[in-house]
Each structure stands twice: as C-alpha cells, then as structure tokens.
Write an enzyme that holds these catalytic residues in place. Structure first.
Site, mmCIF file in Angstrom:
data_model
loop_
_atom_site.group_PDB
_atom_site.id
_atom_site.type_symbol
_atom_site.label_atom_id
_atom_site.label_comp_id
_atom_site.label_asym_id
_atom_site.label_seq_id
_atom_site.Cartn_x
_atom_site.Cartn_y
_atom_site.Cartn_z
ATOM 1 N N LYS A 128 24.666 112.049 85.367
ATOM 2 C CA LYS A 128 23.744 111.437 85.043
ATOM 3 C C LYS A 128 23.407 111.256 83.941
ATOM 4 C CE LYS A 128 21.503 114.447 87.641
ATOM 5 N NZ LYS A 128 21.182 115.084 88.944
ATOM 6 N N TYR A 187 4.309 119.084 57.625
ATOM 7 C CA TYR A 187 3.202 118.986 58.370
ATOM 8 C C TYR A 187 2.523 120.411 58.985
ATOM 9 C CZ TYR A 187 5.373 114.421 58.669
ATOM 10 O OH TYR A 187 5.524 113.319 58.764
#
Ligand SMILES: *Cc1c(COP(=O)(O)O)cnc(C)c1O
Length: 398
Positions: free
Chosen positions: A41, A267
């Site tokens: 999965k 940033y």
C-alpha cells in the site's frame, strides 16, 4: 548508479535484489507453512508499487496487500496476477471494481458484503473475501462476539466465498507484548468459536512485520509484512534478522554559493552564516517528501561526509552547509537516505529529526520523484511522472 541517470537531479533508487532478499528472508522465518503477504500500500511505502510487488512475489511472497481498491486495480493493470488483498476501507459503491479486477476484499459490514455479493452473483462468480475481526484496535472489523454470525451471513450470500479471517495488532512493535497477547488470545477465541460452529477458514492471519519478527506463534497461515519487506524495523525493540534497506534518496548539488559571515539563507532568513560559509543548493524539497521539520536540523551526505541542512526546507529545494567539505562542487551526488562510504542516513534517523516514524518518511516520498529500480547492480527500469522511461546502460568495463 545515479551516474547513468540523465533525468531530474532528485530521485529514489530501489534495489529490487534487497526486496527479493527481504521477502525470502521473511519466508524462511515463517512457522508451520505460513505464507507471506507483501504489503505494498502507499505506493509500496514509497518504493513504487508495481516493481516492488513483482520483486516481493519473486522473493517468495504468495500474495500482496493494498489499502484501497484503486491501488489493487493499478497492480492488476501492471500485470500482477497473485491474489491482491484490499486491507482498508472499501466503499460499497466500489463493488464492481472489486469484482472486475478480482481483488480480495476485507469485509466487516453487511452493507459491503451485500453489495459485493450482488455484483459477483450478477457476473456468475463467487468472490473470495476476508472477514476482519476487531480484537482491540477499535478501527475496522466486526466485534469478536459478532464474528460467528457475521461469517455465517457472508457464507449465506450467493456471490461470496469465505477465504480468510484476520485481525490487526495495535502494539506489536512495543517491547511489552501484553496488549498484543490479549489481542492474540481474543483472535484465537474467535477461531475456536468458528471451528466449533464447523466453519472452515482456509487463511487465518494477524501478524504484521513486528509480530512476524517477534511473535512466531502468531504466524498462522499468513503474515502481512510491509516495513520489514523494505528492510526496516517497526521500532528499536523489534528483533533484527539482517534485513536490507531497499531505498536510497538522492539528489545532486545544483549550485555552491560562498557567503560572508552574517549572510542569511532561504525563506525567513532564519539561518545566518556564523562565519564565511559555502552553501550547497539541493533541488529536492517538501513536495518530494523531505519533511520541512528537517530545516536547520537534518543532514545529508556529500562526498561521504555529513553536511547539515541549514535554512528552511522549501517546496522544491533545500540548502546544506558544505563549508567543511572543501571538495564539494556542483553535480556532486547528495544522499538524503542511504549510504556513502562509512556514513549512513537511515529512515529512522530522518524520522527522529522529523518527529515521526520511519513509515511516514518512506510513504511520504512523492510520485514526482523519479524511481530507478536496480537489479544485479544495474538500473533495469526507471519511472517518472511520464511512466516508464529508457535508461542509459552502463558501459562494460575494460
Ligand atoms: C499496513 C498493514 C500491515 C503492514 O504493517 P507493517 O508494520 O508495515 O508490517 C499489515 N496489516 C494491515 C491490516 C495493514 O494495514
């Protein structure tokens, strides 16, 4: 291996030999004829579901497991013929896809059982299903006392065939197995009640990776391994059996920038060079699955040495301090997960920096990362957002 990769300078390398090895290593641990189900999965915990499922089957897995119908349908489209168990929620409106693609659904509700039976019966088929029992996790499954009547109900439906009964452990990765032993006893009681009701169950299963490694008595007919197949361990306390991590995450330095003391990076400018520094730009970011929590905290490997991540991890790039690695230059390979020489950065270490578990680090690797699949030490397949792409073959030495 990355030297033969001419695509984007950020990619994952998945060693299919390690997936095969881990599958066969797990198979050798199994008790009493138990089989291995490879849990693929979440794009095989980020490893790429198609190639990984195939390698796990080659390594000895008998079945594969997915979380949702869509993942199962995609594996069928990729040519996987083995039984595919859908371990997670299925909407009753997905019944047709389950039947058309011959998926084996988990059922724990009458509504879904009825929808699946109607769909299968309409097609003149009987669909094998696995009934899940909730033995103490309070998520999916029927309660233990409902198991016999629910299994009888499933058996009474014209389109369904009971193939398996299973449960899932909440805490098998803990050193203290008391809760797991309680769940195990509750599951054994359900199996005993089914036996007394003369209901035959072919495939009884409960063990995840942690239980497969630590609690051999729980192997029954099938074990469901995800993390161990990828060569990792669910926690520090789980038994080590020499599994091999299969995935490395890599990039290349895109720019080296010399900064004077006091210059800010990235940033917010919240990393400021404490001295003249050399900063390497690495074109991989949180949209690729590198956790933003690694900002000013994590590290990468360059030329076999650790380079600290400085400044904030951005969506598409991050910056590392290579002041101490004098030889570092543009195009150097950067390892974010994996090994360079004697140094290694594991998913466990990254998970520590990111305040999470190794599962989330792997499952978070984005679809946009190219994946190079290795077998026998060479790249045998590469996938990108465009699908499979050709790879340059290494030139023969000599
Ligand atoms: C994900 C999952 C597993 C695999 O768990 P690991 O700890 O990765 O081995 C097993 N069973 C079920 C039902 C799951 O959802």
């Amino acid at each position: 291996m990355g030297r033969h990769w001419t695509g984007r300078a950020a990619w994952a390398e998945i060693d299919l030999d390690h997936i095969r090895y881990n599958a066969s290593r797990l198979c050798r641990l199994l008790r009493g004829g138990a089989e291995l189900l490879a849990v693929v999965k979440g794009n095989a915990y980020g490893h790429g579901a198609d190639a990984t499922a195939q390698a796990a089957l080659e390594g000895g897995a008998a079945r594969v497991g997915v979380a949702c119908v869509e993942e199962g349908v995609a594996l069928r489209a990729a040519g996987v013929r083995a039984p595919i168990l859908v371990l997670g929620h299925i909407a009753h409106t997905e019944a047709a896809d389950v039947a058309i693609h011959r998926l084996t659904p988990m059922v724990a509700s009458r509504q879904l059982a009825l929808a699946l039976s109607a769909e299968a019966a309409r097609r003149g088929e009987r669909l094998p299903v696995h009934v899940k029992v909730d033995t103490g996790m309070a998520r999916y499954g029927v309660r233990p006392e409902e198991a016999v009547p629910f299994v009888r109900f499933v058996g009474s439906l014209p389109g369904l065939l009971l193939d398996g009964v299973y449960t899932h452990f909440a805490s098998a990765d803990l050193a203290d197995k008391a809760q797991t032993r309680r769940q195990w006893r509750a599951f054994l009681a359900v199996l005993e009640a089914l036996r007394r009701a003369e209901i035959a169950v072919d495939c009884r299963h409960c063990a995840n990776s942690a239980a497969t490694l630590d609690l051999p008595e729980t192997h029954l007919d099938l074990v469901r391994c995800g993390l161990a197949l990828y060569g990792l361990h669910p926690s520090a306390s789980v038994r080590r059996v020499g599994l091999r991590p299969a995935l490395e995450l890599k990039s290349r330095i895109a720019r080296v920038c010399s900064l004077g003391a006091g210059a800010a990076v990235g940033y917010g400018g919240d990393w400021v060079a404490p001295r003249p520094s050399r900063i390497g730009l690495v074109p991989i970011g949180y949209a690729d699955g590198v956790p933003r929590l690694l900002s000013n905290r994590g590290a990468v490997l360059v030329r076999g040495r650790r380079a600290p991540i400085v400044g904030r991890v951005a969506m598409n790039c991050l910056t590392v301090d290579v002041s101490e690695i004098e030889a570092a230059r543009v195009d150097d390979e950067v390892t974010l997960l994996g090994r360079q020489g004697d140094e290694e950065i594991s998913a466990d270490e990254v998970a520590g920096w990111a305040e999470t578990i190794n599962y989330e680090i792997l499952a978070g690797l984005a679809d946009r990362l190219p994946r190079l699949f290795l077998s026998g030490g060479v790249v045998v397949e590469a996938t990108t957002l465009r699908g499979s792409v050709p790879v340059a073959r290494p030139r023969l030495a000599g």
